[in-house]
Design a protein around this motif. Structure first.
Motif, PDB file in Angstrom:
ATOM      1  N   LEU A   1       0.843  -1.184   0.000  1.00  0.00           N
ATOM      2  CA  LEU A   1       0.000   0.000   0.000  1.00  0.00           C
ATOM      3  C   LEU A   1       0.882   1.239   0.000  1.00  0.00           C
ATOM      4  CD1 LEU A   1      -2.657  -1.100   2.638  1.00  0.00           C
ATOM      5  CD2 LEU A   1      -2.543  -1.613   0.191  1.00  0.00           C
ATOM      6  N   VAL A   2       0.552   2.209  -0.865  1.00  0.00           N
ATOM      7  CA  VAL A   2       1.424   3.374  -1.077  1.00  0.00           C
ATOM      8  C   VAL A   2       0.598   4.649  -0.918  1.00  0.00           C
ATOM      9  CG1 VAL A   2       3.070   4.461  -2.632  1.00  0.00           C
ATOM     10  CG2 VAL A   2       2.729   1.983  -2.737  1.00  0.00           C
ATOM     11  N   ARG A   3       1.066   5.557  -0.059  1.00  0.00           N
ATOM     12  CA  ARG A   3       0.314   6.769   0.256  1.00  0.00           C
ATOM     13  C   ARG A   3       0.455   7.863  -0.802  1.00  0.00           C
ATOM     14  NH1 ARG A   3      -0.933   6.494   5.738  1.00  0.00           N
ATOM     15  NH2 ARG A   3       0.403   5.156   7.009  1.00  0.00           N
ATOM     16  N   ASP A   4       1.614   7.941  -1.455  1.00  0.00           N
ATOM     17  CA  ASP A   4       1.967   9.094  -2.268  1.00  0.00           C
ATOM     18  C   ASP A   4       2.178   8.700  -3.717  1.00  0.00           C
ATOM     19  OD1 ASP A   4       4.701  10.726  -3.280  1.00  0.00           O
ATOM     20  OD2 ASP A   4       3.129  11.984  -2.402  1.00  0.00           O
ATOM     21  N   ARG A   5       1.671   9.525  -4.651  1.00  0.00           N
ATOM     22  CA  ARG A   5       1.771   9.194  -6.074  1.00  0.00           C
ATOM     23  C   ARG A   5       3.222   9.162  -6.545  1.00  0.00           C
ATOM     24  NH1 ARG A   5      -1.377  12.752 -10.516  1.00  0.00           N
ATOM     25  NH2 ARG A   5      -3.080  12.276  -9.073  1.00  0.00           N
ATOM     26  N   GLN A   6       4.051  10.117  -6.108  1.00  0.00           N
ATOM     27  CA  GLN A   6       5.452  10.124  -6.519  1.00  0.00           C
ATOM     28  C   GLN A   6       6.175   8.893  -5.983  1.00  0.00           C
ATOM     29  OE1 GLN A   6       6.918  12.042  -8.768  1.00  0.00           O
ATOM     30  NE2 GLN A   6       8.719  10.724  -8.515  1.00  0.00           N
ATOM     31  N   LYS A   7       5.855   8.513  -4.752  1.00  0.00           N
ATOM     32  CA  LYS A   7       6.438   7.304  -4.176  1.00  0.00           C
ATOM     33  C   LYS A   7       6.040   6.084  -4.996  1.00  0.00           C
ATOM     34  CE  LYS A   7       8.389   4.905  -0.763  1.00  0.00           C
ATOM     35  NZ  LYS A   7       9.818   4.977  -0.429  1.00  0.00           N
ATOM     36  N   MET A   8       4.802   6.060  -5.447  1.00  0.00           N
ATOM     37  CA  MET A   8       4.319   4.966  -6.280  1.00  0.00           C
ATOM     38  C   MET A   8       5.135   4.865  -7.566  1.00  0.00           C
ATOM     39  SD  MET A   8       1.555   2.731  -6.579  1.00  0.00           S
ATOM     40  CE  MET A   8      -0.058   3.388  -6.144  1.00  0.00           C
ATOM     41  N   VAL A   9       5.373   5.982  -8.212  1.00  0.00           N
ATOM     42  CA  VAL A   9       6.149   5.998  -9.455  1.00  0.00           C
ATOM     43  C   VAL A   9       7.559   5.445  -9.209  1.00  0.00           C
ATOM     44  CG1 VAL A   9       7.185   7.489 -11.204  1.00  0.00           C
ATOM     45  CG2 VAL A   9       4.822   7.886 -10.469  1.00  0.00           C
ATOM     46  N   GLU A  10       8.163   5.851  -8.112  1.00  0.00           N
ATOM     47  CA  GLU A  10       9.518   5.379  -7.780  1.00  0.00           C
ATOM     48  C   GLU A  10       9.537   3.874  -7.525  1.00  0.00           C
ATOM     49  OE1 GLU A  10      10.735   7.651  -4.426  1.00  0.00           O
ATOM     50  OE2 GLU A  10      10.749   9.576  -5.510  1.00  0.00           O
ATOM     51  N   LEU A  11       8.543   3.372  -6.806  1.00  0.00           N
ATOM     52  CA  LEU A  11       8.481   1.939  -6.495  1.00  0.00           C
ATOM     53  C   LEU A  11       8.241   1.102  -7.745  1.00  0.00           C
ATOM     54  CD1 LEU A  11       6.396   2.144  -3.206  1.00  0.00           C
ATOM     55  CD2 LEU A  11       8.783   1.401  -3.396  1.00  0.00           C
ATOM     56  N   ILE A  12       7.412   1.616  -8.656  1.00  0.00           N
ATOM     57  CA  ILE A  12       7.177   0.912  -9.919  1.00  0.00           C
ATOM     58  C   ILE A  12       8.483   0.806 -10.701  1.00  0.00           C
ATOM     59  CG2 ILE A  12       6.011   1.061 -12.162  1.00  0.00           C
ATOM     60  CD1 ILE A  12       3.706   2.506 -10.661  1.00  0.00           C
ATOM     61  N   TRP A  13       9.200   1.924 -10.798  1.00  0.00           N
ATOM     62  CA  TRP A  13      10.457   1.937 -11.544  1.00  0.00           C
ATOM     63  C   TRP A  13      11.459   0.953 -10.937  1.00  0.00           C
ATOM     64  CZ3 TRP A  13      15.523   3.088 -10.218  1.00  0.00           C
ATOM     65  CH2 TRP A  13      16.418   3.230 -11.287  1.00  0.00           C
ATOM     66  N   ARG A  14      11.560   0.953  -9.621  1.00  0.00           N
ATOM     67  CA  ARG A  14      12.524   0.084  -8.945  1.00  0.00           C
ATOM     68  C   ARG A  14      12.182  -1.397  -9.167  1.00  0.00           C
ATOM     69  NH1 ARG A  14      12.773   1.252  -2.830  1.00  0.00           N
ATOM     70  NH2 ARG A  14      13.189   3.336  -3.720  1.00  0.00           N
ATOM     71  N   ALA A  15      10.893  -1.734  -9.070  1.00  0.00           N
ATOM     72  CA  ALA A  15      10.481  -3.124  -9.253  1.00  0.00           C
ATOM     73  C   ALA A  15      10.705  -3.587 -10.688  1.00  0.00           C
ATOM     74  CB  ALA A  15       9.006  -3.288  -8.872  1.00  0.00           C
ATOM     75  N   LYS A  16      10.484  -2.694 -11.651  1.00  0.00           N
ATOM     76  CA  LYS A  16      10.715  -3.052 -13.050  1.00  0.00           C
ATOM     77  C   LYS A  16      12.204  -3.240 -13.319  1.00  0.00           C
ATOM     78  CE  LYS A  16       8.045  -1.256 -16.248  1.00  0.00           C
ATOM     79  NZ  LYS A  16       7.286  -0.310 -17.104  1.00  0.00           N
TER      80      LYS A  16
ATOM     81  N   ALA B   1      -4.977  -7.759   2.572  1.00  0.00           N
ATOM     82  CA  ALA B   1      -4.359  -8.253   1.338  1.00  0.00           C
ATOM     83  C   ALA B   1      -2.855  -8.038   1.368  1.00  0.00           C
ATOM     84  CB  ALA B   1      -4.976  -7.552   0.126  1.00  0.00           C
ATOM     85  N   ALA B   2      -2.431  -6.966   2.040  1.00  0.00           N
ATOM     86  CA  ALA B   2      -1.006  -6.646   2.158  1.00  0.00           C
ATOM     87  C   ALA B   2      -0.362  -7.288   3.385  1.00  0.00           C
ATOM     88  CB  ALA B   2      -0.814  -5.123   2.220  1.00  0.00           C
ATOM     89  N   GLY B   3      -1.115  -8.179   4.064  1.00  0.00           N
ATOM     90  CA  GLY B   3      -0.547  -8.883   5.202  1.00  0.00           C
ATOM     91  C   GLY B   3      -0.324  -7.992   6.404  1.00  0.00           C
ATOM     92  N   GLY B   4      -1.078  -6.892   6.507  1.00  0.00           N
ATOM     93  CA  GLY B   4      -0.959  -6.015   7.664  1.00  0.00           C
ATOM     94  C   GLY B   4       0.208  -5.062   7.622  1.00  0.00           C
ATOM     95  N   GLN B   5       0.905  -4.973   6.480  1.00  0.00           N
ATOM     96  CA  GLN B   5       2.044  -4.063   6.388  1.00  0.00           C
ATOM     97  C   GLN B   5       1.585  -2.594   6.411  1.00  0.00           C
ATOM     98  OE1 GLN B   5       5.155  -5.135   3.428  1.00  0.00           O
ATOM     99  NE2 GLN B   5       3.778  -6.782   2.843  1.00  0.00           N
ATOM    100  N   THR B   6       2.358  -1.762   7.051  1.00  0.00           N
ATOM    101  CA  THR B   6       2.069  -0.337   7.094  1.00  0.00           C
ATOM    102  C   THR B   6       2.248   0.267   5.699  1.00  0.00           C
ATOM    103  OG1 THR B   6       2.876  -0.215   9.353  1.00  0.00           O
ATOM    104  CG2 THR B   6       2.716   1.863   8.161  1.00  0.00           C
ATOM    105  N   PRO B   7       1.327   1.132   5.274  1.00  0.00           N
ATOM    106  CA  PRO B   7       1.482   1.764   3.951  1.00  0.00           C
ATOM    107  C   PRO B   7       2.810   2.473   3.797  1.00  0.00           C
ATOM    108  CG  PRO B   7      -0.715   2.149   4.812  1.00  0.00           C
ATOM    109  CD  PRO B   7       0.050   1.497   5.919  1.00  0.00           C
ATOM    110  N   LEU B   8       3.399   2.373   2.611  1.00  0.00           N
ATOM    111  CA  LEU B   8       4.688   2.992   2.331  1.00  0.00           C
ATOM    112  C   LEU B   8       4.535   4.491   2.082  1.00  0.00           C
ATOM    113  CD1 LEU B   8       6.021   0.247  -0.094  1.00  0.00           C
ATOM    114  CD2 LEU B   8       6.600   0.536   2.330  1.00  0.00           C
TER     115      LEU B   8
END
Length: 349
Positions: A252-267, A342-349
């Motif tokens: 779970l991701v709180r911020d749109r810019q953070k989301m973009v960074e995480l997508i790039w890193r995972a790819k 669904a995220a196993g109780g992990q705190t949102p990033l």
């Protein structure tokens, strides 16, 4: 337990015709014979067994792979059936039933011993609701018995909102499926304990805390609502274990810019990436699988499409899934409850 063929009945656009009622009678007959049958409600599809038959109820746990300490909800067609199941009906329960039944609200009462032990997982209480769905009510009336019914999916996976979801998960494991079309609410019912001095909310759902309090006043919220540890006994369905999870890892991701960074890193790591977003942000992300789950302006659309969206990530083989978060208010609380699990109780990033 296995079946050479899972019977499939179709009653989409249920009209109460003689043909429809014959289907209900046939499906109900199997329930009275101790078999388990999936059927639609206004929330999700349920997997039903006679709630007074211990051996039938055990088939639910076997088919789903559901832990035996996780209690079930009993479904009834008429309020009169409640007297058969519970010791007393508090005044607050009468008020809530008058306002929200039939509907996506489950109430917990002190039970009578007639309820099969596995339904309540050894607790002295039983969870009961009256679904607001013509097919469900017709089936329950035809069966003539209270029906225990958790969601009709493999335990831990996203709940089914279509008969096709049920067939995918449970074909060959259950006697039959009644196809009544796509469900509406899309999230399981709200669960409220009426056996406590102050009613206690155990699971958020289609009826919000604010709506409950408008009718009966103060409602307490169980402190373990979003994160029940493995050592604690679940007091209601949906409180324990990782639920609603696709095969890919969910963050779970709180911020749109953070989301973009995480997508790039995972790819960069060679992962097949999925993103759960809304129609407002659908074009903001470049991932392998982007699913717009309703509108942020109307959270009911998000709730209705959530489980189908999570299943899409499995169909398209996403290995890691980044999801937007939603406000912890109103229906957003129920949506976030499901996403947290669904995220196993992990705190949102």
């Amino acid at each position: 337990m296995s079946y050479k063929q899972t019977k499939y009945w179709s009653v989409d656009n249920f009209s109460g015709s003689e043909e429809n009622l014959q289907v209900m009678k046939e499906a109900a007959l199997w329930i009275t014979k101790g078999e388990i049958v999936a059927f639609p409600t206004e929330t999700v599809y349920g997997l039903g067994a006679n709630a007074l038959d211990e051996q039938a109820v055990k088939k639910i746990f076997e088919a789903k792979g559901r832990p035996s300490d996780n209690p079930l909800i009993v479904h009834i067609a008429d309020i009169e059936q409640l007297d058969e199941l519970v010791l007393e009906i508090p005044d607050v329960a009468h008020q809530l039933m008058n306002q929200f039944w039939p509907g996506p609200l489950t109430l917990i009462f002190k039970k009578k011993q007639v309820v099969a032990p596995s339904v309540t997982a050894g607790l002295e209480t039983v969870a009961v609701r009256m679904p607001d769905h013509d097919v469900a009510r017709a089936l329950l009336r035809a069966a003539g018995v209270p029906v225990a019914a958790p969601s009709a999916n493999v335990s831990g996976k996203p709940s089914p909102t279509t008969a096709a979801h049920v067939y995918h998960d449970l074909k060959g494991k259950i006697k039959g499926i009644v196809d009544g079309g796509r469900t509406g609410v899309g999230l399981e019912s709200t669960v409220l304990d009426c056996s406590t001095p102050v009613p206690m909310l155990y699971r958020p759902g289609g009826v919000t805390k604010e709506e409950l309090e408008a009718v009966i006043g103060k409602v307490d919220v169980d402190p373990t609502l979003l994160s029940l540890s493995a050592e604690q006994t679940p007091l209601s369905p949906g409180m324990k274990y990782t639920h609603y999870s696709p095969s890919g890892t969910v963050y779970l991701v709180r911020d749109r810019q953070k989301m973009v960074e995480l997508i790039w890193r995972a790819k960069q790591e060679g992962k097949r990436v999925g993103v759960l977003t809304t129609v407002e942000n659908e074009g903001a992300y470049e991932a392998d699988v982007v699913v717009a789950c309703g509108s942020r302006e109307d959270l009911a659309t998000v709730a209705s499409a959530l489980y189908d969206s999570l299943r899409t990530f499995d169909e398209r083989e996403a290995e890691v899934i980044f999801s937007e978060v939603f406000p912890y208010e109103g229906l957003g609380i129920a949506i976030m409850n499901r996403l947290e699990k669904a995220a196993g109780g992990q705190t949102p990033l």
